[in-house]
Design an enzyme around this catalytic site. Structure first.
Site, PDB file in Angstrom:
ATOM      1  N   CYS A  84     -13.428  17.998  -0.970  1.00 31.81           N
ATOM      2  CA  CYS A  84     -13.577  19.080  -1.944  1.00 31.81           C
ATOM      3  C   CYS A  84     -12.509  20.122  -1.633  1.00 31.81           C
ATOM      4  O   CYS A  84     -12.512  20.697  -0.529  1.00 31.81           O
ATOM      5  CB  CYS A  84     -14.968  19.693  -1.816  1.00 31.81           C
ATOM      6  N   CYS A 194      -8.402  19.111  -7.663  1.00 29.37           N
ATOM      7  CA  CYS A 194      -9.858  19.096  -7.512  1.00 29.37           C
ATOM      8  C   CYS A 194     -10.246  17.624  -7.487  1.00 29.37           C
ATOM      9  O   CYS A 194      -9.731  16.829  -8.288  1.00 29.37           O
ATOM     10  CB  CYS A 194     -10.511  19.810  -8.692  1.00 29.37           C
TER      11      CYS A 194
HETATM   12  N1  DGL Z   1     -14.701  18.570  -6.120  1.00 30.89           N
HETATM   13  C1  DGL Z   1     -14.617  19.980  -5.875  1.00 30.89           C
HETATM   14  C2  DGL Z   1     -13.165  20.370  -5.579  1.00 30.89           C
HETATM   15  O1  DGL Z   1     -12.352  19.510  -5.231  1.00 30.89           O
HETATM   16  C3  DGL Z   1     -15.388  20.697  -6.939  1.00 30.89           C
HETATM   17  C4  DGL Z   1     -15.271  22.152  -7.050  1.00 30.89           C
HETATM   18  C5  DGL Z   1     -16.494  23.017  -7.229  1.00 30.89           C
HETATM   19  O2  DGL Z   1     -17.614  22.618  -6.840  1.00 30.89           O
HETATM   20  O3  DGL Z   1     -16.321  24.110  -7.750  1.00 30.89           O
HETATM   21  O4  DGL Z   1     -12.768  21.502  -5.608  1.00 30.89           O
END
Ligand code: DGL
Length: 284
Positions: A84, A194
């Site tokens: 993430c 993301c």
């Molecule tokens: N998959 C997360 C990222 O790479 C999601 C972001 C979030 O939860 O705001 O940032």
């Protein structure tokens, strides 16, 4: 030759704990599974607190440390991957101080994007939280100082992708509006900053057909994870095929409800799960 039960591969199966606020980390999980099919993978999603981009930084740090520490109790792993971007940019120092296993984080792939861009115009698609983190400015200054970097930080895109994984259609007109600044700037390279975004890579490619390079961090994170597994579990069975009957995803823990149809989606991306635990709070 048939592998006997309790074989070397079984005894030394390397394990990796994957973490994200939602389903986005699955994009990295598939890269790791492709590169290390022998690995046992655990997936932890703090979807009760999704999206992390809307949370204050201390909340994200506190939850990551508490949940990942607890998950390692039920799924002892050789390496933790914070799959993430939004969490990685704030939580890695605290996690590394708290855990005894190596932690891999994800940052937007600005450096590889700058290496491939021909017209020196790069688009960065990320969450608003990732877009405004000072770490990103440092990455751009260090690796893409000669490029124009057009940043698009959109809050709802991760939610659309969560809904899409659960069987809902993507709002294509809204998506085209989100991507319009990248089309106008005629970027030839887009960084998927993301981990949710590679899950809809084909849709993004159709929406921006002029983009030559789509760059994400999945393969680099998988390579780094292999390297760390080799260092921590020296006799792990590299190169051997996946064991018959073993699930790539040994466990999938969700702090909220399990996303609708998640079992179907996991199977469709080659990550069927042996055990799905909704409303997981660290003690089951
Ligand atoms: N998959 C997360 C990222 O790479 C999601 C972001 C979030 O939860 O705001 O940032």
């Amino acid at each position: 030759m048939t592998k006997p039960a309790g074989s070397r591969a079984e005894q030394h199966r390397p394990r990796v704990l994957m973490f994200d606020s939602g389903v986005g980390g699955l994009s990295i999980t598939t890269c790791i599974h492709d590169m290390i099919p022998t690995a046992g993978l655990g997936y932890l999603a703090d979807n009760a607190c999704f999206p992390y981009g809307d949370q204050p930084e201390p909340v994200v740090v506190g939850r990551c440390v508490q949940l990942i520490t607890a998950a390692l109790e039920v799924f002892p792993a050789d390496v933790v991957v914070v799959a993430c971007n939004t969490a990685s940019t704030v939580t890695l120092p605290a996690l590394r101080a708290a855990l005894r296993v190596p932690v891999v984080g994800v940052v937007p792939a600005i450096k590889p994007a700058a290496a491939v861009s021909g017209n020196r115009r790069i688009g960065l698609l990320a969450t608003p939280a990732t877009i405004r983190r000072p770490y990103l400015d440092q990455l751009i200054a260090e690796f893409a100082a000669d490029c124009t970097v057009v940043r698009v930080g959109h809050g709802a895109l991760v939610q659309w992708i969560e809904a899409w994984v659960a069987g809902q259609p993507l709002p294509l007109d809204d998506l085209a509006r989100v991507l319009a600044p990248l089309a106008r700037a005629e970027v030839d390279t887009v960084v998927l900053g993301c981990t949710h975004y590679p899950l809809i890579r084909e849709t993004l490619q159709s929406a921006l057909p002029g983009v030559a390079h789509w760059v994400d961090s999945g393969a680099a994170i998988a390579r780094r994870t292999v390297h760390l597994l080799q260092a921590t579990a020296a006799d792990w069975p590299s190169g051997e095929p996946a064991m018959g009957g073993a699930y790539p995803l040994e466990v999938a823990l969700f702090t909220g409800s399990a996303p609708p149809q998640i079992e179907h989606y996991l199977a469709s991306i080659g990550l069927p799960s042996e055990r799905l635990v909704p409303h997981w709070h660290g003690n089951n």
